[in-house]
Enzyme design. Structure first.
Site, PDB file in Angstrom:
ATOM      1  NE  ARG A 140      24.050 -57.353   4.275  1.00 27.38           N
ATOM      2  CZ  ARG A 140      22.899 -57.646   3.677  1.00 27.38           C
ATOM      3  NH1 ARG A 140      22.542 -58.905   3.480  1.00 27.38           N
ATOM      4  NH2 ARG A 140      22.097 -56.682   3.252  1.00 27.38           N
ATOM      5  CE  LYS A 165      17.756 -59.392  -0.668  1.00 25.84           C
ATOM      6  NZ  LYS A 165      18.398 -58.486   0.257  1.00 25.84           N
TER       7      LYS A 165
HETATM    8  C1  LIG Z   1      17.403 -58.062   1.022  1.00 23.50           C
HETATM    9  C2  LIG Z   1      17.428 -56.732   1.606  1.00 23.50           C
HETATM   10  C3  LIG Z   1      16.257 -56.178   2.115  1.00 23.50           C
HETATM   11  C4  LIG Z   1      14.935 -56.926   2.167  1.00 23.50           C
HETATM   12  O1  LIG Z   1      14.976 -57.913   3.151  1.00 23.50           O
HETATM   13  P1  LIG Z   1      13.661 -58.776   3.528  1.00 23.50           P
HETATM   14  O2  LIG Z   1      14.053 -59.497   4.753  1.00 23.50           O
HETATM   15  O3  LIG Z   1      13.400 -59.672   2.373  1.00 23.50           O
HETATM   16  O4  LIG Z   1      12.560 -57.811   3.746  1.00 23.50           O
HETATM   17  C5  LIG Z   1      16.326 -54.885   2.625  1.00 23.50           C
HETATM   18  N1  LIG Z   1      17.485 -54.197   2.623  1.00 23.50           N
HETATM   19  C6  LIG Z   1      18.632 -54.696   2.143  1.00 23.50           C
HETATM   20  C7  LIG Z   1      19.865 -53.876   2.172  1.00 23.50           C
HETATM   21  C8  LIG Z   1      18.647 -55.982   1.618  1.00 23.50           C
HETATM   22  O5  LIG Z   1      19.788 -56.477   1.136  1.00 23.50           O
END
Ligand SMILES: *Cc1c(COP(=O)(O)O)cnc(C)c1O
Length: 363
Positions: A131, A36
């Site tokens: 969250r 993402k």
């Molecule tokens: C963005 C996200 C991740 C990845 O997070 P990083 O800190 O970039 O490794 C993992 N799980 C969820 C649910 C996320 O939204």
């Protein structure tokens, strides 16, 4: 290639991926490569696959659709809990989604049945980051209710850290999640093979052996891309921090007072500037602004150059103490933090230039 652009070193991303996948493999942990932050750019996603990730995950179904249409074949995880209205597309494109609401799972189940699939879900447990996810006491009722849905298969539980409340992962929290999973396994006839233990905030634990053996998966974005863990932002030993470099062009170099002499109001964004008076300084303007990137997330690579902030289309630098003479038309390079990277990758004004590894192969 016009400025500004992000130079993307795919060899460094591949090396970071291999390093983290290997660290995880030694502890029987699968890696979901999270796409993402780079808008699911297919070259970077393919690099993560070449580096060994077992799955790709993204928060947006559009990004996963783009990857599928590009011919990428690994399983996909939808990271943001789905909108009920996107259920049809989710079951078609994603192999698995994170979920926390029965209403949404009912939609997913109906959509999956209609399409002749069974959709996998990992139920999110909120262990304190506040969250997504249900609180631990609510997980058993949610599982029991969801067992009645023929179109979804509950694969296990997941947790997220350091995203909203800044919760730091600890062995204790992860052990609590493991115990919870074991309790639910005993109460309902489900295998629950997946315990998805977190994200790049877990890397310190991974390095010091603090992840319980029962954790089966981590979802990693920033640690692969920028080579850091995300609790203290410490570099990961052996990983590259400079796979992404922003390049932009200087459009003005002038000596100016560091604090204005006139009456001061608000800046272009309604904030009142606080400018320290350091006398006459040599300043450079670079043709990049808040429409392109979060300016606070840029660090000039040339020693002695200071980022003073800017506005929609201009970045202002103090170059008085720069190691080299700065002139109009010159290219300047910047390291780029996570938030700024996300922003740059979605800006239509920022191009991308790739450095491909020799053995790059796609598909
Ligand atoms: C963005 C996200 C991740 C990845 O997070 P990083 O800190 O970039 O490794 C993992 N799980 C969820 C649910 C996320 O939204």
């Amino acid at each position: 290639m016009g400025y500004p652009f992000v130079e993307i070193d795919l060899e460094k991303i591949a090396a970071n991926t291999r390093l983290l996948v290997e660290l995880c493999r030694k502890q029987d942990i699968q890696v979901v490569g999270v796409t993402k932050a780079f808008c699911a750019d297919t070259a970077i996603a393919q690099t993560m696959i070449n580096g060994g990730v077992q799955m790709l995950g993204d928060a947006r179904i559009q990004n996963l659709r783009k990857l599928r249409e590009a011919g990428i074949k690994v399983p996909f995880m939808l990271l943001r809990i789905p909108m009920p209205s996107e259920a049809d597309e989710v079951v078609r494109i994603a192999d698995c989604s994170l979920a926390s609401e029965f209403t949404t799972m009912r939609q997913l189940s109906q959509a999956a049945k209609k399409a002749g699939y069974v959709h996998n879900v990992v139920l999110m447990v909120d262990m304190g980051d506040l969250r997504e996810g249900v609180v631990p006491q609510k997980i058993l009722p949610l599982v029991q209710q969801s067992l009645l849905l023929p179109g979804v298969r509950i694969q296990g539980f997941g947790v997220n850290f350091a995203c909203y409340a800044g919760l730091i992962p600890t062995p204790e929290i992860l052990n609590n999640l493991v115990s919870l999973t074991q309790e639910v396994r005993e109460k309902v006839a489900l295998e629950l093979p997946v315990i998805s233990g977190g994200n790049s905030a877990n890397i310190e634990l991974l390095l010091n052996g603090g992840i319980p053996a029962e954790i089966t998966q981590l979802r990693l974005g920033e640690s692969i891309l920028l080579g850091r863990e995300t609790v203290h932002y410490r570099p990961i030993p052996g990983a590259y921090q400079d796979a992404f470099i922003l390049h932009a062009e200087v459009i003005e170099v002038q000596e100016k007072p560091s604090a204005s002499q006139g009456e001061m109001g608000r800046d272009a964004f309604g904030d009142i500037p606080v400018l320290e008076d350091r006398g006459i300084r040599k300043r450079a303007i670079v043709a990049i602004g808040r429409q392109d990137v979060t300016l606070e997330g840029l660090q000039p690579l040339l020693p002695g150059v200071e980022n003073l902030g800017g506005s929609s289309d201009h970045l202002i630098l103090d170059v008085t103490d720069a190691d080299n003479v700065i002139s109009v038309g010159q290219e300047l390079c910047f390291s780029i933090e996570y938030g700024a990277l996300v922003h740059a990758m979605v800006s239509p004004y920022v191009s991308r230039v790739y450095k491909y590894p020799e053995n790059y192969c796609c598909g």
